[in-house]
Design an enzyme around this catalytic site. Sequence first.
Site, PDB file in Angstrom:
ATOM      1  N   ILE A  82       1.631   3.582   6.823  1.00 46.05           N
ATOM      2  CA  ILE A  82       0.856   4.399   7.768  1.00 46.05           C
ATOM      3  C   ILE A  82       0.539   3.587   9.020  1.00 46.05           C
ATOM      4  CG2 ILE A  82      -0.188   5.785   5.935  1.00 46.05           C
ATOM      5  CD1 ILE A  82      -2.846   4.221   6.526  1.00 46.05           C
ATOM      6  N   ASP A  83       0.735   2.261   8.940  1.00 46.60           N
ATOM      7  CA  ASP A  83       0.370   1.395  10.076  1.00 46.60           C
ATOM      8  C   ASP A  83       1.410   1.423  11.210  1.00 46.60           C
ATOM      9  OD1 ASP A  83      -1.817   0.703   8.614  1.00 46.60           O
ATOM     10  OD2 ASP A  83      -1.116  -1.286   8.053  1.00 46.60           O
ATOM     11  N   ARG A 143       0.287  -4.769  -4.618  1.00 45.80           N
ATOM     12  CA  ARG A 143       0.392  -5.823  -3.598  1.00 45.80           C
ATOM     13  C   ARG A 143       0.739  -7.116  -4.316  1.00 45.80           C
ATOM     14  NH1 ARG A 143      -0.722  -4.104   1.259  1.00 45.80           N
ATOM     15  NH2 ARG A 143      -2.264  -2.457   1.552  1.00 45.80           N
ATOM     16  N   GLY A 164       0.840  -1.204   0.000  1.00 47.93           N
ATOM     17  CA  GLY A 164       0.000   0.000   0.000  1.00 47.93           C
ATOM     18  C   GLY A 164       0.871   1.248   0.000  1.00 47.93           C
ATOM     19  N   THR A 198       6.628  -6.497   2.379  1.00 45.55           N
ATOM     20  CA  THR A 198       7.764  -6.133   1.515  1.00 45.55           C
ATOM     21  C   THR A 198       9.074  -6.578   2.162  1.00 45.55           C
ATOM     22  OG1 THR A 198       6.522  -4.210   0.779  1.00 45.55           O
ATOM     23  CG2 THR A 198       8.901  -4.163   0.392  1.00 45.55           C
ATOM     24  N   MET A 214      -7.717   3.244   9.395  1.00 46.73           N
ATOM     25  CA  MET A 214      -6.997   2.097   8.832  1.00 46.73           C
ATOM     26  C   MET A 214      -6.070   1.448   9.848  1.00 46.73           C
ATOM     27  SD  MET A 214      -5.928   2.626   4.922  1.00 46.73           S
ATOM     28  CE  MET A 214      -7.086   2.322   3.605  1.00 46.73           C
TER      29      MET A 214
HETATM   30  O1  F6P Z   1      -0.891  -1.384   4.993  1.00 44.18           O
HETATM   31  C1  F6P Z   1      -1.469  -0.135   4.983  1.00 44.18           C
HETATM   32  C2  F6P Z   1      -2.959  -0.220   4.844  1.00 44.18           C
HETATM   33  O2  F6P Z   1      -3.352   1.090   4.593  1.00 44.18           O
HETATM   34  C3  F6P Z   1      -3.709  -0.833   6.006  1.00 44.18           C
HETATM   35  O3  F6P Z   1      -3.895   0.034   7.086  1.00 44.18           O
HETATM   36  C4  F6P Z   1      -5.008  -1.235   5.366  1.00 44.18           C
HETATM   37  O4  F6P Z   1      -5.591  -2.295   6.070  1.00 44.18           O
HETATM   38  C5  F6P Z   1      -4.564  -1.668   4.007  1.00 44.18           C
HETATM   39  O5  F6P Z   1      -3.371  -0.973   3.730  1.00 44.18           O
HETATM   40  C6  F6P Z   1      -5.553  -1.411   2.885  1.00 44.18           C
HETATM   41  O6  F6P Z   1      -5.010  -1.909   1.719  1.00 44.18           O
HETATM   42  P1  F6P Z   1      -5.495  -1.726   0.234  1.00 44.18           P
HETATM   43  O7  F6P Z   1      -4.731  -0.617  -0.371  1.00 44.18           O
HETATM   44  O8  F6P Z   1      -5.163  -3.026  -0.413  1.00 44.18           O
HETATM   45  O9  F6P Z   1      -6.965  -1.429   0.274  1.00 44.18           O
END
Ligand code: F6P
Length: 352
Positions: free
Chosen positions: A130-131, A73, A10, A109, A173
């Site tokens: 961001i997590d 991803r 992400g 990653t 998130m």
């Molecule tokens: O890994 C960062 C993140 O923003 C998480 O907080 C969230 O669960 C996920 O990516 C959402 O991913 P995607 O971009 O696949 O919707």
Amino acid sequence: MRIGILTSGGDCPGLNATIRGVAKACYEIMDDVQIIGIQNGYYGLINNIAKEMVPNDFSGILTLGGTILGSKRQAFKMLSMDEDKIKSMKDTYKKLRLDCLLTLGGCGTHKTANLLSAEGLNIIGLPKTIDNDIFGTDVTFGYYTAIDIATDCIDRLHTTAASHSRVIVCEIMGNKVGWLTISAGIAGGADIILIPEKPYDINKVIKSVTDRIEKGKSFSIIAVAEGAYDVEEAKLKKKERAKKREEENITTATSRIVAQIQRETGIDTRSCVPGHILRGGSPNAYDRILATKLGAHAAELIKQGLFGRTIAIVGNKITSNRLSDIAGIMKFIDDDNQLFQTARNIGIHFGR
Ligand code: F6P
């Protein structure tokens, strides 16, 4: 020196600032540098989608959100099950005549980066998400910008919740960890914070809301991490939990919490899901500085020929960890964590 660079998983604010930091420092401290931008993360490495960059490609991108390299991803399982992909990535590395590869990304990653490093490639990781859940670093770039955005959402929800005497549940998130939710919750003055590390009891959440009303506070703001679950769900395995939700027709913890509060208290209850807004736009000043420091440090490691490492910030000092020491480990909020302690000490409720 031929340096490959990719961004995977992400996206988040600060990716371009980091790419720029790496590039500018490499051009500054080494001679004869050629940077090769690999497109769309490991997908580009598997399929040899890459282009030779020029110094001008790195100008004007400090403030730019997203990633100029694109991201994707790419799920990897066990090394043995993904031999073809690993082989393709090694082949691309060779075909591009890379001396090293920089991988900007989160936990997934870093796992793949470690596999590639174990396969003999010269890898340096950079901690993006961001997590903020990468083990071995206090902070990841993108996190503080996302805190700003999530805090702004909570601030705005306050005024409308207060005007209408409502409960508003803001979903932030974070599927496995609650760093962003707890930080924005504290900064935005949320009354209740629910995070995956601390399964909640909905009756205690509801009691906290009604206690506030008794104290004359007619509204409540609840910050819920996307991946939060309740104490009953905590007894189940991840797959069982998902199955149960499917059977009960529940899409998210947030929508269930809203329905439960509304049903049990009769208080007007609403939800707000900022979602990917938290990942969009320009990095804040903190992230621009952090990204530049991390990027410049990566260039130093390249110059010294130190690979199989990932850059980190520990106690306000830029350093690096061995990829093999941190890959596959997630950083959770434990009971001793100061953010958690602080939130509890000022009376923020965790539904427990
Ligand atoms: O890994 C960062 C993140 O923003 C998480 O907080 C969230 O669960 C996920 O990516 C959402 O991913 P995607 O971009 O696949 O919707």
